[in-house]
Design a protein around this motif. Structure first.
Motif, mmCIF file in Angstrom:
data_model
loop_
_atom_site.group_PDB
_atom_site.id
_atom_site.type_symbol
_atom_site.label_atom_id
_atom_site.label_comp_id
_atom_site.label_asym_id
_atom_site.label_seq_id
_atom_site.Cartn_x
_atom_site.Cartn_y
_atom_site.Cartn_z
ATOM 1 N N ARG A 19 0.832 -1.210 0.000
ATOM 2 C CA ARG A 19 0.000 0.000 0.000
ATOM 3 C C ARG A 19 0.867 1.261 0.000
ATOM 4 N NH1 ARG A 19 -5.367 -0.982 0.820
ATOM 5 N NH2 ARG A 19 -5.922 -3.074 1.569
ATOM 6 N N ASP A 35 -5.561 7.528 -3.511
ATOM 7 C CA ASP A 35 -6.277 6.492 -2.753
ATOM 8 C C ASP A 35 -7.411 5.893 -3.579
ATOM 9 O OD1 ASP A 35 -4.599 6.851 -0.621
ATOM 10 O OD2 ASP A 35 -6.014 8.043 0.568
ATOM 11 N N ALA A 36 -8.137 6.742 -4.302
ATOM 12 C CA ALA A 36 -9.232 6.250 -5.139
ATOM 13 C C ALA A 36 -8.699 5.358 -6.256
ATOM 14 C CB ALA A 36 -10.012 7.423 -5.726
ATOM 15 N N ILE A 38 -5.932 3.515 -6.168
ATOM 16 C CA ILE A 38 -5.502 2.242 -5.581
ATOM 17 C C ILE A 38 -6.707 1.365 -5.264
ATOM 18 C CG2 ILE A 38 -4.416 1.193 -3.555
ATOM 19 C CD1 ILE A 38 -2.467 3.573 -3.539
ATOM 20 N N THR A 39 -7.767 1.959 -4.724
ATOM 21 C CA THR A 39 -8.981 1.195 -4.419
ATOM 22 C C THR A 39 -9.576 0.590 -5.685
ATOM 23 O OG1 THR A 39 -9.478 2.554 -2.486
ATOM 24 C CG2 THR A 39 -11.312 1.327 -3.461
ATOM 25 N N ALA A 40 -9.666 1.388 -6.743
ATOM 26 C CA ALA A 40 -10.213 0.886 -8.010
ATOM 27 C C ALA A 40 -9.326 -0.208 -8.587
ATOM 28 C CB ALA A 40 -10.358 2.039 -9.001
ATOM 29 N N TYR A 41 -8.020 -0.010 -8.519
ATOM 30 C CA TYR A 41 -7.100 -1.035 -9.025
ATOM 31 C C TYR A 41 -7.276 -2.349 -8.261
ATOM 32 C CZ TYR A 41 -3.202 -4.019 -9.699
ATOM 33 O OH TYR A 41 -2.465 -5.158 -9.945
ATOM 34 N N HIS A 42 -7.360 -2.256 -6.946
ATOM 35 C CA HIS A 42 -7.452 -3.454 -6.108
ATOM 36 C C HIS A 42 -8.695 -4.274 -6.461
ATOM 37 C CE1 HIS A 42 -6.260 -5.914 -2.792
ATOM 38 N NE2 HIS A 42 -7.320 -5.644 -2.064
ATOM 39 N N GLU A 43 -9.791 -3.594 -6.755
ATOM 40 C CA GLU A 43 -11.020 -4.290 -7.149
ATOM 41 C C GLU A 43 -10.857 -4.957 -8.512
ATOM 42 O OE1 GLU A 43 -13.913 -1.221 -7.043
ATOM 43 O OE2 GLU A 43 -14.001 -1.128 -4.838
ATOM 44 N N ASP A 193 -4.458 -5.268 8.193
ATOM 45 C CA ASP A 193 -5.473 -4.341 7.684
ATOM 46 C C ASP A 193 -6.719 -4.265 8.559
ATOM 47 O OD1 ASP A 193 -3.806 -3.873 5.508
ATOM 48 O OD2 ASP A 193 -4.709 -5.494 4.333
ATOM 49 N N THR A 195 -9.347 -6.236 8.970
ATOM 50 C CA THR A 195 -10.446 -6.349 8.016
ATOM 51 C C THR A 195 -11.781 -6.722 8.643
ATOM 52 O OG1 THR A 195 -9.958 -8.685 7.619
ATOM 53 C CG2 THR A 195 -8.848 -7.059 6.212
#
Length: 224
Positions: A19, A35-36, A38-43, A193, A195
Protein backbone atom coordinates in the motif's frame (compact mmCIF):
# COMPACT_ATOMS: atom_id res chain seq x y z
CA UNK A 1 20.71 -32.61 8.86
CA UNK A 2 18.15 -29.79 8.97
CA UNK A 3 14.58 -30.95 9.60
CA UNK A 4 12.20 -30.51 6.68
CA UNK A 5 9.95 -27.99 8.40
CA UNK A 6 8.66 -25.01 6.46
CA UNK A 7 6.95 -21.68 6.89
CA UNK A 8 5.33 -20.31 3.74
CA UNK A 9 4.49 -16.64 3.44
CA UNK A 10 2.36 -14.49 1.29
CA UNK A 11 4.62 -11.59 0.39
CA UNK A 12 2.76 -8.40 -0.51
CA UNK A 13 0.76 -7.13 2.44
CA UNK A 14 2.41 -9.62 4.80
CA UNK A 15 6.14 -8.99 4.39
CA UNK A 16 6.15 -6.07 1.95
CA UNK A 17 4.08 -2.90 2.40
CA UNK A 18 2.45 -2.74 -1.02
CA UNK A 19 0.00 0.00 0.00
CA UNK A 20 2.79 2.43 0.87
CA UNK A 21 4.73 1.35 -2.20
CA UNK A 22 1.79 1.80 -4.57
CA UNK A 23 0.99 5.21 -3.08
CA UNK A 24 4.60 6.34 -3.52
CA UNK A 25 4.62 5.18 -7.15
CA UNK A 26 1.19 6.51 -8.11
CA UNK A 27 1.01 9.84 -6.27
CA UNK A 28 2.96 11.72 -8.97
CA UNK A 29 0.33 10.54 -11.48
CA UNK A 30 -2.85 10.75 -9.42
CA UNK A 31 -2.23 13.39 -6.76
CA UNK A 32 -5.23 13.70 -4.44
CA UNK A 33 -6.93 10.81 -6.26
CA UNK A 34 -4.19 8.33 -5.37
CA UNK A 35 -6.28 6.49 -2.75
CA UNK A 36 -9.23 6.25 -5.14
CA UNK A 37 -6.96 4.92 -7.88
CA UNK A 38 -5.50 2.24 -5.58
CA UNK A 39 -8.98 1.20 -4.42
CA UNK A 40 -10.21 0.89 -8.01
CA UNK A 41 -7.10 -1.04 -9.03
CA UNK A 42 -7.45 -3.45 -6.11
CA UNK A 43 -11.02 -4.29 -7.15
CA UNK A 44 -10.09 -4.79 -10.80
CA UNK A 45 -7.03 -6.89 -10.00
CA UNK A 46 -9.15 -9.75 -8.67
CA UNK A 47 -11.28 -9.74 -11.81
CA UNK A 48 -8.28 -9.81 -14.11
CA UNK A 49 -6.64 -12.63 -12.17
CA UNK A 50 -9.73 -14.78 -12.66
CA UNK A 51 -9.81 -14.34 -16.44
CA UNK A 52 -8.64 -17.06 -18.81
CA UNK A 53 -6.26 -17.59 -20.46
CA UNK A 54 -3.84 -16.81 -17.63
CA UNK A 55 -2.41 -13.29 -17.64
CA UNK A 56 1.10 -12.59 -16.43
CA UNK A 57 0.99 -10.38 -13.34
CA UNK A 58 2.81 -7.61 -15.21
CA UNK A 59 -0.18 -7.56 -17.59
CA UNK A 60 -2.58 -7.54 -14.62
CA UNK A 61 -0.73 -4.54 -13.18
CA UNK A 62 -0.74 -2.55 -16.40
CA UNK A 63 -4.25 -3.42 -17.60
CA UNK A 64 -5.64 -3.02 -14.09
CA UNK A 65 -4.05 0.38 -13.59
CA UNK A 66 -5.27 1.65 -16.98
CA UNK A 67 -8.83 0.48 -16.26
CA UNK A 68 -8.75 1.83 -12.70
CA UNK A 69 -7.64 5.23 -13.96
CA UNK A 70 -10.45 5.26 -16.53
CA UNK A 71 -12.94 4.31 -13.81
CA UNK A 72 -12.07 7.39 -11.73
CA UNK A 73 -11.75 9.68 -14.76
CA UNK A 74 -7.96 9.92 -14.81
CA UNK A 75 -6.13 9.89 -18.14
CA UNK A 76 -2.92 7.84 -18.29
CA UNK A 77 -0.55 7.35 -21.19
CA UNK A 78 0.63 3.86 -22.08
CA UNK A 79 3.94 4.52 -20.33
CA UNK A 80 2.17 5.80 -17.21
CA UNK A 81 0.05 2.64 -17.08
CA UNK A 82 3.34 0.75 -16.64
CA UNK A 83 4.17 2.73 -13.49
CA UNK A 84 3.54 -0.09 -11.01
CA UNK A 85 5.68 -2.66 -12.81
CA UNK A 86 8.37 -0.05 -13.54
CA UNK A 87 8.54 0.97 -9.87
CA UNK A 88 8.06 -2.50 -8.40
CA UNK A 89 11.27 -2.45 -6.35
CA UNK A 90 10.14 0.71 -4.52
CA UNK A 91 7.84 -1.24 -2.20
CA UNK A 92 9.33 -1.35 1.31
CA UNK A 93 9.66 -4.37 3.59
CA UNK A 94 7.72 -3.87 6.84
CA UNK A 95 10.05 -2.91 9.70
CA UNK A 96 9.02 -5.89 11.86
CA UNK A 97 9.82 -8.52 9.20
CA UNK A 98 13.59 -9.06 9.21
CA UNK A 99 13.90 -9.73 12.97
CA UNK A 100 11.08 -12.29 12.71
CA UNK A 101 12.61 -14.03 9.69
CA UNK A 102 16.02 -14.14 11.36
CA UNK A 103 14.60 -15.73 14.51
CA UNK A 104 12.64 -18.29 12.51
CA UNK A 105 15.73 -19.31 10.54
CA UNK A 106 17.68 -19.62 13.80
CA UNK A 107 14.95 -21.96 15.07
CA UNK A 108 15.53 -24.27 12.09
CA UNK A 109 12.66 -23.27 9.82
CA UNK A 110 13.00 -23.12 6.05
CA UNK A 111 11.20 -20.13 4.58
CA UNK A 112 9.24 -19.97 1.33
CA UNK A 113 7.05 -17.44 -0.47
CA UNK A 114 3.83 -18.21 -2.34
CA UNK A 115 3.14 -15.08 -4.39
CA UNK A 116 0.66 -13.80 -6.97
CA UNK A 117 3.56 -12.33 -8.90
CA UNK A 118 5.83 -13.03 -11.88
CA UNK A 119 9.31 -14.48 -11.55
CA UNK A 120 11.10 -11.35 -12.76
CA UNK A 121 9.09 -9.03 -10.53
CA UNK A 122 9.72 -11.16 -7.46
CA UNK A 123 13.43 -11.22 -8.29
CA UNK A 124 13.33 -7.44 -7.77
CA UNK A 125 11.50 -7.87 -4.47
CA UNK A 126 13.90 -10.57 -3.29
CA UNK A 127 16.67 -7.99 -3.37
CA UNK A 128 14.91 -5.99 -0.65
CA UNK A 129 15.40 -8.82 1.88
CA UNK A 130 18.58 -9.51 3.79
CA UNK A 131 18.61 -13.19 2.77
CA UNK A 132 16.99 -15.07 -0.12
CA UNK A 133 14.07 -17.40 0.56
CA UNK A 134 14.62 -21.14 0.33
CA UNK A 135 11.81 -21.58 -2.19
CA UNK A 136 9.59 -19.19 -4.15
CA UNK A 137 6.39 -20.18 -5.96
CA UNK A 138 4.96 -17.58 -8.33
CA UNK A 139 1.71 -17.25 -10.24
CA UNK A 140 3.76 -17.37 -13.42
CA UNK A 141 5.03 -20.84 -12.50
CA UNK A 142 1.64 -22.33 -11.59
CA UNK A 143 -0.38 -20.37 -14.19
CA UNK A 144 -2.95 -19.39 -11.59
CA UNK A 145 -3.59 -16.91 -8.79
CA UNK A 146 -4.46 -17.44 -5.17
CA UNK A 147 -7.00 -18.18 -3.72
CA UNK A 148 -6.62 -21.12 -6.11
CA UNK A 149 -4.82 -24.01 -4.40
CA UNK A 150 -2.24 -24.20 -7.20
CA UNK A 151 0.54 -22.43 -5.26
CA UNK A 152 -0.02 -24.59 -2.20
CA UNK A 153 -0.08 -27.85 -4.14
CA UNK A 154 3.03 -26.92 -6.11
CA UNK A 155 4.89 -26.05 -2.91
CA UNK A 156 3.73 -29.24 -1.19
CA UNK A 157 5.10 -31.38 -4.03
CA UNK A 158 8.32 -29.39 -4.44
CA UNK A 159 9.23 -29.30 -0.75
CA UNK A 160 8.11 -32.78 0.25
CA UNK A 161 6.89 -31.28 3.53
CA UNK A 162 4.41 -33.04 5.78
CA UNK A 163 1.42 -30.97 6.83
CA UNK A 164 2.40 -31.21 10.49
CA UNK A 165 5.70 -29.47 9.62
CA UNK A 166 4.15 -26.66 7.58
CA UNK A 167 2.79 -23.29 8.74
CA UNK A 168 1.38 -20.69 6.34
CA UNK A 169 1.58 -17.00 7.32
CA UNK A 170 -0.38 -14.33 5.48
CA UNK A 171 -2.26 -11.06 5.69
CA UNK A 172 -4.95 -11.76 3.10
CA UNK A 173 -7.89 -13.72 4.46
CA UNK A 174 -9.29 -14.07 0.92
CA UNK A 175 -6.10 -15.06 -0.93
CA UNK A 176 -4.37 -17.16 1.73
CA UNK A 177 -6.18 -18.02 4.94
CA UNK A 178 -9.16 -19.62 3.21
CA UNK A 179 -7.12 -21.81 0.82
CA UNK A 180 -4.63 -22.84 3.51
CA UNK A 181 -7.60 -23.94 5.61
CA UNK A 182 -8.76 -26.02 2.64
CA UNK A 183 -5.27 -27.55 2.56
CA UNK A 184 -5.60 -28.41 6.27
CA UNK A 185 -2.39 -26.51 7.02
CA UNK A 186 -1.74 -24.56 10.21
CA UNK A 187 -2.16 -20.89 9.35
CA UNK A 188 -1.32 -17.63 11.06
CA UNK A 189 -3.34 -14.65 9.93
CA UNK A 190 -1.33 -11.40 10.11
CA UNK A 191 -4.32 -9.05 10.12
CA UNK A 192 -2.42 -5.85 9.39
CA UNK A 193 -5.47 -4.34 7.68
CA UNK A 194 -7.92 -5.07 10.56
CA UNK A 195 -10.45 -6.35 8.02
CA UNK A 196 -13.01 -7.79 10.42
CA UNK A 197 -13.00 -11.16 8.63
CA UNK A 198 -13.69 -14.35 10.57
CA UNK A 199 -10.66 -15.03 12.82
CA UNK A 200 -11.75 -18.63 13.41
CA UNK A 201 -10.64 -19.45 9.85
CA UNK A 202 -7.06 -19.11 11.10
CA UNK A 203 -5.21 -21.21 13.63
CA UNK A 204 -4.00 -17.96 15.20
CA UNK A 205 -4.44 -14.24 14.49
CA UNK A 206 -1.74 -11.59 14.90
CA UNK A 207 -1.79 -7.89 14.03
CA UNK A 208 1.88 -7.82 12.96
CA UNK A 209 4.83 -10.23 12.92
CA UNK A 210 6.74 -9.05 15.98
CA UNK A 211 5.60 -12.13 17.93
CA UNK A 212 5.59 -14.47 14.93
CA UNK A 213 8.37 -16.81 16.16
CA UNK A 214 6.48 -17.40 19.41
CA UNK A 215 3.22 -17.81 17.50
CA UNK A 216 4.76 -20.43 15.21
CA UNK A 217 6.01 -22.36 18.22
CA UNK A 218 2.52 -22.21 19.70
CA UNK A 219 0.57 -23.37 16.65
CA UNK A 220 2.90 -26.24 15.80
CA UNK A 221 1.56 -28.03 18.86
CA UNK A 222 -2.06 -27.33 17.87
CA UNK A 223 -4.33 -29.25 15.51
CA UNK A 224 -4.74 -27.44 12.14
Amino acid sequence: MMANKWITFDCFGTLVDWRTGFATILRPLAGERTDALITAYHELERQLEQERPHRLYRDVLETGLARAAARIGLRLTGAQAEALSAGWDRQPVFADVEPALSNLRAAGWKLAVLTNCDVDLFDLTQGSFQQPFDLVVTAEQVKDYKPSLAHFLYFWRASGVKRRDWVHVACSWYHDIQPSREMDVRRIWVDRDRTGDDPTAATLRLEDVRALPEAVESVTTAKP
